[in-house]
Enzyme design. Structure first.
Site, PDB file in Angstrom:
ATOM      1  N   CYS A  72      21.685  24.395 -43.177  1.00 28.27           N
ATOM      2  CA  CYS A  72      21.203  24.296 -41.803  1.00 28.27           C
ATOM      3  C   CYS A  72      20.048  25.280 -41.680  1.00 28.27           C
ATOM      4  CB  CYS A  72      22.314  24.583 -40.802  1.00 28.27           C
ATOM      5  SG  CYS A  72      22.891  26.286 -40.828  1.00 28.27           S
ATOM      6  N   HIS A  77      11.988  24.568 -33.823  1.00 26.89           N
ATOM      7  CA  HIS A  77      13.418  24.234 -33.783  1.00 26.89           C
ATOM      8  C   HIS A  77      13.694  23.499 -32.473  1.00 26.89           C
ATOM      9  CE1 HIS A  77      17.775  24.610 -33.698  1.00 26.89           C
ATOM     10  NE2 HIS A  77      17.734  25.011 -34.956  1.00 26.89           N
TER      11      HIS A  77
END
EC number: 2.7.1.199
Length: 908
Positions: A653, A815
């Protein structure tokens, strides 16, 4: 062909074994959520009952005790729904809507079931219920759920509902319905579909579960018989299996039925049975004919049915203030047609309908729940009058069927084997008159053969409080004197954690994967012996969570102080016995097999040594240009995880490298940490999570390239081996100075509103752990590259939620949303992503005026996730550049300047 099929089948099994273990580990994590509240609930119950039961008639004190007690009562009474909600949330990526839907599912399912559960006799002259084609289903199969009479599915039902809810949530949370009913789209649809599915689930349970309930009772009875006739073998077997399952994290699923359901014993079966007692030391059986008068100690309350000859049970009427002689005289003349039931005795001893209250709260089924039920019932420590004229005090031993006949006869509560037992001809003389009644013991059996309160939990106390600390001391002393302080800091704290809280994993994991034979061959066996001896020697020490010192005081020492015969003194005796085995065994085996426990084994790699090795790697890089630094470090990581053949699954991740291995013993966590991991965690024995920050995805890609053969592993290993050798390193040539652009402007990648990073609900960004920048609340889903020309997509996360761009040498991270990595976490390579439509590829160059780097379905993202988007200049770039904000608040348009980065070596 046959060989090929076998290979395919074996490969399929190996691939799915890891995922199954991860699933089971996730299940256990879910089970731990409700289990975590049990210690406090148990404290409320224990303290509240202690205050209430010792209020000495002071109304305010009694009310305060009841007030505290009910706070624990409600938790135990509603364990199934707590399990349902916890499982639903665990398997739906912590979605609150899933928890709400699980509650709706549970409530409607039980409501549907209640309408088809019909009492055998509406006048309550006969017990049991008719359920579809099941006739006269016993009371133990029924429980009060949310005020409804429903099947007692207990935690099994909760887990079933939670699992189904999670499945329905994951399948329908993003559903789009026609516009006319569009209001019910998305997560609003989940509780609706749960209510609908509750109908067939309720019918299926009504068709099957009564049989399951009967089977659970048979299992409990079988275990009890094994315990009574097999010298505690049931606890011995349970103790080993429970400990052996610790590494897999599924021990909660194993012990839950025995702790919380009738598989661990049930008191509901004796509700309407006659009360027969064989007092300690007696060679005969007696009936209970009354109980001590609350207002006049030494006097007895006699049921009117026994005193006056009314047929049947007493039905509430009593005659108070009787001495034992007159009470026996009344009983002797009418005894043959009347009896006192356990339900009536409990209600009489507590002056209220306490038996039904215990049943309603689910405290009459399961080894642990029965212990808690007895602890708060108000009957322990109370005296009753027997038909031989003697008094008897009710304790845990009344119901504890545990011990062999050579030192005790097991539980004191008995039932006739069949028919009416014959009285012994010569009754015991009381006050000069043969007016007592006793019965032939050979015609009786234990009332609840499957029951010994706390038999499936109390075995933890001796080895957790004393055994493990002794083993820890042995491992510390087995370390060289100069390193015992180091060993103590790790092993000592782990052993103290076991003693104080009953949490043993920190200690067990210090040697579990290093020497599994020590865990399974010694530790688990001694744990089983602990369970066996506690059962065999007739202890009844309760607990709510684990065998901690706190629970020992609350549920062992305090009950013994009140005369309830929990026999908590056995804990230190058995613990010392185990310590005499633990200490020399662990000390000898640690030294004999040179186990590399903390403070022993090979020399630990220091940070200084690692940096020296890293410098050597950079030196070798100048002599072998086939591999870059990332590939070399990825190769070292691959070796640290046991090699490519040991990798079962690889993922990442934004900050974590996630690796599932086949054999965890081959993993070297020290090297992983020395390569820069801030920490290494395990969620299952084979699943490792290493925190590398934004390098996680880079390492994952590089390792994947090696595994897939895109990098020459044979040649790379030669480079790695050379770095590990002692040959003289070649001279390091000066690193050429590259031309660096003095000022770089970073542009906004999307339209939206600027927010400070402090408003981002993620500590990684809020605390600027990976870099500095700004947050954007996007107004549309069209995201473009953050520069005018030559912007390289350095990294595109496979989940589509995050990107790292190279703008003239500056690394910038985009992000999109918070926790959005979860949206496509389960997608396989090549599968279409949800929410994110990625338009760029890793390594590609793009421009602002070209098509978007990613198109985002912002409406769908907002249904479950916060869309705020951190836009960060990475820390590695900030080491060389000073960040100067251009815009910090207000609206921003795509392509407008956000930051100016000034090279720090620029001469003024």
């Amino acid at each position: 062909m046959q060989i090929s099929l076998v290979k395919i089948r074996n490969k399929f099994k190996q691939r799915n074994r890891g995922s199954f273990r991860q699933w089971v580990g996730k299940l256990s994590n879910g089970l731990m959520i409700p289990i975590a509240v049990l210690p406090l609930a148990g404290i409320f119950l224990g303290i509240g009952d202690a205050i209430s039961s010792n209020s000495s008639g002071i109304v305010g004190v009694k009310f305060f005790g009841e007030f505290i007690k009910q706070g624990g009562n409600v938790v135990f009474a509603n364990l199934p729904i707590l399990f349902a909600v916890a499982i639903a949330i665990t398997f739906s990526q912590d979605a609150g809507v899933a928890g709400f839907s699980a509650f709706v599912f549970w409530a409607t399912m039980n409501a549907f079931m209640s309408s088809l559960i019909i009492p055998v006799d509406a006048n309550n002259t006969a017990s049991g219920y008719n359920i579809l084609y099941w006739k006269a289903v016993p009371q133990s199969a029924i429980a009060s759920t949310l005020g409804l009479n429903s099947l007692s599915t207990s935690v099994f039902g909760g887990i079933i509902v939670g699992a189904l809810t999670a499945y329905l949530y994951n399948k329908f949370y993003a559903i789009r319905l026609p516009d006319v009913i569009g209001f019910f789209s998305g997560t609003r649809f989940v509780p609706i579909i749960c209510m609908t599915i509750a109908i067939p689930v309720a019918l299926l349970l009504l068709m099957v579960w009564p049989g399951v309930s009967i089977l659970l009772n048979l299992i409990g009875t079988g275990l009890g018989i094994l315990g009574g006739r097999g010298y505690g073998a049931n606890s011995l077997i349970f103790g080993y299996i429970e400990r052996a399952l610790i590494p897999f994290g599924v021990h909660h699923a194993f012990y839950a039925p025995l702790w919380y359901t009738s598989a661990g014993g049930s008191l509901q079966e004796i509700a309407n049975q006659q009360v027969w007692i064989r007092a300690p030391g007696s060679d005969y059986v007696t009936r209970v004919i009354g109980w001590e008068d609350f207002n006049t100690p030494g006097k007895w309350v006699i049921p009117a049915a026994l005193a006056n000859g009314t047929s049947g049970m007493m039905n509430g009427a009593t005659t108070t203030g009787q001495d034992s002689t007159s009470a026996l005289s009344k009983y002797m003349s009418k005894e043959s047609t009347n009896f006192l039931s356990w339900k009536e005795l409990v209600d009489g001893l507590t002056r209220k309908g306490n038996f039904d209250e215990l049943a309603k709260n689910g405290l009459l089924d399961g080894s642990n729940k029965i212990w808690i039920g007895l602890n708060q019932s108000g009957i322990l420590g109370k005296k009753v009058l027997l038909s031989d004229g003697k008094d008897y005090t009710i304790t845990f031993k009344t119901f504890a069927n545990t011990t062999p006949t050579f030192w005790s006869h097991g539980a004191h509560a008995l039932l006739p084997i069949s028919g009416t037992p014959s009285a012994i001809t010569n009754g015991v003389t009381v006050n000069g008159t043969a007016n007592s009644k006793t019965y032939n013991v050979s015609q009786f059996t234990v009332a609840v053969p499957s029951l010994n309160p706390a038999q499936y939990s109390q075995g933890k106390f001796p080895f957790m409080l004393i055994g493990i600390p002794a083993a820890g001391l042995a491992m510390i002393l087995a370390a060289p004197k100069g390193r015992r302080k180091e060993a103590s800091s790790i092993i000592g704290s782990a052993a103290f954690t076991s003693f104080l809280t009953g949490i043993t994993e920190p200690f067990e994991f210090t040697f579990l994967f290093l020497a599994p034979w020590l865990f399974y061959g010694i530790h688990a066996v001694l744990a089983a012996v602990s369970f066996w001896l506690m059962n065999l020697l007739s202890a009844n020490v309760g607990q709510t969570f684990s065998g901690s010192f706190i629970d020992f005081i609350l549920y062992g020492a305090l009950p013994d102080g009140r005369g309830w015969l929990a026999n908590s003194y056995l804990v230190p005796i058995i613990g010392i016995f185990l310590a005499l085995i633990y200490f020399p065994t662990f000390y000898f085996l640690t030294i004999r097999f040179n186990l590399a426990t903390p403070g022993r084994g090979g020399k630990l790699i220091t940070k200084k040594e690692y940096l020296a090795a890293k410098a050597a790697q950079k030196t070798d890089q100048t002599t072998n240009t086939n591999f870059n630094q990332t590939q070399i470090e990825a190769g070292m990581l691959l070796r640290a995880y046991g090699g490519s053949e040991n990798i079962a699954e690889l993922g990442a991740c934004i900050t974590k490298l996630r690796v599932t291995v086949k054999n965890p013993e081959l993993v070297n966590e020290t090297i992983i940490k020395d390569l820069g991991a801030a920490g290494v965690m395990r969620t299952t024995p084979t699943f490792f999570v290493a925190v590398f920050g934004t390098r996680a995805a880079v390492y994952k890609s590089a390792m994947q390239d090696i595994i897939q053969g895109k990098v020459n592993w044979t040649e790379l290993q030669k480079v790695l081996d050379k770095n590990d050798s002692t040959v003289e390193k070649p001279e390091i040539k000066p690193t050429p100075v590259l031309k660096v652009q003095d000022e770089i402007v970073i542009l906004s990648p999307v339209n939206g509103t600027l927010k400070p990073l402090t408003q981002v609900p993620d500590d990684t960004f809020k605390n600027r752990l990976v870099g500095d920048g700004i947050a954007i609340l996007p107004s549309d889903g069209h995201f473009k590259a953050p520069g005018d020309v030559g912007v390289k997509t350095e990294l595109a996360f496979p989940t589509g939620h995050a990107f790292i761009f190279d703008v003239d040498g500056v690394k910038v991270m985009l992000h999109i949303g918070i926790d959005t990595v979860k949206i496509n976490a389960d997608k396989k390579p090549g599968e279409q992503l949800e929410v994110f439509d990625v338009k760029t590829k890793q390594g590609e160059y793009t421009k602002l005026k070209s098509e978007s780097v990613v198109e985002v379905d912002l409406k769908k993202l907002k249904r479950k996730y916060d869309p705020i988007t951190p836009f960060i200049v990475m820390q590695e770039s900030l080491d060389n550049f000073k960040l100067v904000p251009i815009r910090q608040r207000g609206e921003i348009k795509v392509g407008q300047p956000l930051f100016k980065l000034i090279y720090k070596d620029k001469k003024s």
